[in-house]
Design a protein around this motif. Sequence first.
Motif, PDB file in Angstrom:
ATOM      1  N   ARG A 155       3.472   0.413   2.929  1.00 23.00           N
ATOM      2  CA  ARG A 155       2.946  -0.461   3.963  1.00 23.00           C
ATOM      3  C   ARG A 155       2.638  -1.798   3.446  1.00 23.00           C
ATOM      4  N   TYR A 164      -3.675  -7.496   3.699  1.00 21.13           N
ATOM      5  CA  TYR A 164      -4.683  -6.617   4.257  1.00 21.13           C
ATOM      6  C   TYR A 164      -5.897  -6.541   3.341  1.00 21.13           C
ATOM      7  N   GLY A 175     -10.710   3.352   4.733  1.00 18.57           N
ATOM      8  CA  GLY A 175     -11.273   1.821   4.908  1.00 18.57           C
ATOM      9  C   GLY A 175     -12.612   2.263   4.974  1.00 18.57           C
ATOM     10  N   SER A 188       1.738  -6.163   4.754  1.00 21.16           N
ATOM     11  CA  SER A 188       1.227  -7.124   5.820  1.00 21.16           C
ATOM     12  C   SER A 188       2.553  -7.574   6.576  1.00 21.16           C
ATOM     13  N   TRP A 247      -5.009  -1.780  10.521  1.00 20.34           N
ATOM     14  CA  TRP A 247      -4.292  -1.629   9.501  1.00 20.34           C
ATOM     15  C   TRP A 247      -4.571  -0.264   8.693  1.00 20.34           C
ATOM     16  N   SER A 248      -5.981   0.124   8.763  1.00 19.49           N
ATOM     17  CA  SER A 248      -6.262   1.723   8.133  1.00 19.49           C
ATOM     18  C   SER A 248      -5.537   2.827   8.825  1.00 19.49           C
ATOM     19  N   LYS A 298      -9.476  -0.714   0.698  1.00 19.17           N
ATOM     20  CA  LYS A 298      -8.233  -1.293   1.097  1.00 19.17           C
ATOM     21  C   LYS A 298      -7.371  -0.687   2.173  1.00 19.17           C
ATOM     22  N   ASP A 299      -7.359   0.617   2.176  1.00 17.49           N
ATOM     23  CA  ASP A 299      -6.464   1.312   3.241  1.00 17.49           C
ATOM     24  C   ASP A 299      -7.228   2.441   3.730  1.00 17.49           C
ATOM     25  N   LEU A 358       0.424   7.653   4.147  1.00 18.17           N
ATOM     26  CA  LEU A 358       1.163   7.097   2.908  1.00 18.17           C
ATOM     27  C   LEU A 358       0.983   8.346   2.015  1.00 18.17           C
ATOM     28  N   HIS A 414      -9.458   7.003  -4.873  1.00 23.85           N
ATOM     29  CA  HIS A 414      -9.328   6.671  -3.401  1.00 23.85           C
ATOM     30  C   HIS A 414      -9.704   7.744  -2.384  1.00 23.85           C
ATOM     31  N   CYS A 471      -2.297   3.863   7.711  1.00 22.06           N
ATOM     32  CA  CYS A 471      -2.164   4.242   6.322  1.00 22.06           C
ATOM     33  C   CYS A 471      -2.533   5.757   6.008  1.00 22.06           C
ATOM     34  N   ALA A 505       0.892  -1.046  -0.083  1.00 22.88           N
ATOM     35  CA  ALA A 505      -0.173  -0.124   0.055  1.00 22.88           C
ATOM     36  C   ALA A 505       0.755   1.375  -0.081  1.00 22.88           C
TER      37      ALA A 505
END
Length: 360
Positions: free
Chosen positions: A97, A106, A300, A99, A327-328, A296-297, A334, A275, A331, A85
């Motif tokens: 990033r 992820y 999310g 997993s 996870w998110s 996905k990030d 990013l 996104h 991110c 990501a």
Amino acid sequence: MTTIDVTTVTDSDAVVHVTPTDDAPVVVHRFAGLQPDADVVVEVPDPTDPEVVHEIPIRTLERPSGALHCVVTTVNDVHFGEMSAGQIDDLELGPIRRSAPGAEPYPEVMNRAAVAEMTALDPAAVVVKGDLSLDGAPEEWAAFEECYRTPFGDRLHVVRGNHDSYRHQDAYAGDQRIDLPGVTVALLDTAIPGSTTGDITADQADWLDALAAGATNPVLVMGHHQQWIAGTSADPSESKRSDDYFGLHPDASDRLDDVCARRSSIVAYACGHTHRHRVRTMTMSGISSIEVGCTKDFPGTWAEYRVFDGGIMQVVHRMSSPEALAWSEPCRGLYSDFDIDYGAYALGELSDRCFVIPLR
């Protein structure tokens, strides 16, 4: 500094995500029973200091008139098969990033969380607006189908995105008409095989025009790529009319707006691809062109459309399982090596996520 995001608001509910500064888990606060179309203040404890309570002002949405006919949910940019990501091409700038070794990928974590939350609503339809995969590989589509088709069956409606057609694949191709209680969804295939950019051909515009001309319900148009709309961005890459515009070709964008201007049954166009969460106004028709952020990030998300007699309420939700938030949230940073504030870009304003689409 503690970060407080009002992520969701409806006519009666609000959700606030609070991120501490010490890498502690994100705290989710839910408020129910609020007055519609009202200014309210909710109290949010500071996770780093129990003596501090933040008073957060929120404006709830007006509830459209009449009966609630159905709920439609949607995701886009789910990217099964992706491993990194925040990576742009082969550049090592990031942060990037991945997993942890041995951990579940992820995209599996995030999409499973989205499916669980959408399932709880028992939607009339689930629409996936493209970029199901990283590269349209069979195993990526198989993972997507296992995650989404298994729980939703024939309620699932899918169209491809650019990531699904880079190698000229034709799975999930074609336009679709989805008739539901109180609304018709016109799902457009905007992918150009082998290309990142998108198109709506003259034949597709004619198809949409005929559909809208005969529609007895409001028509909500969906697709993968965002429109080019003159004068709606200070970013030179978006404001210039260009054949390589990252979303729908400007000619296709105008073609869509022209159909919308002629057919008052069409109430909005909703897409993914960028996104981010953003709402702009089409030039000729004056209706909303909506972008919904990725699943996905960061942050999310998934969106629902509540279809009433008097309008359609869009409500964006941030997936809030502990695994999804773990996870998110990281991110959020990013693309910082590119001087991009991805958190602000992706989340957008609350008014970009939750609002009422009026009928015409």
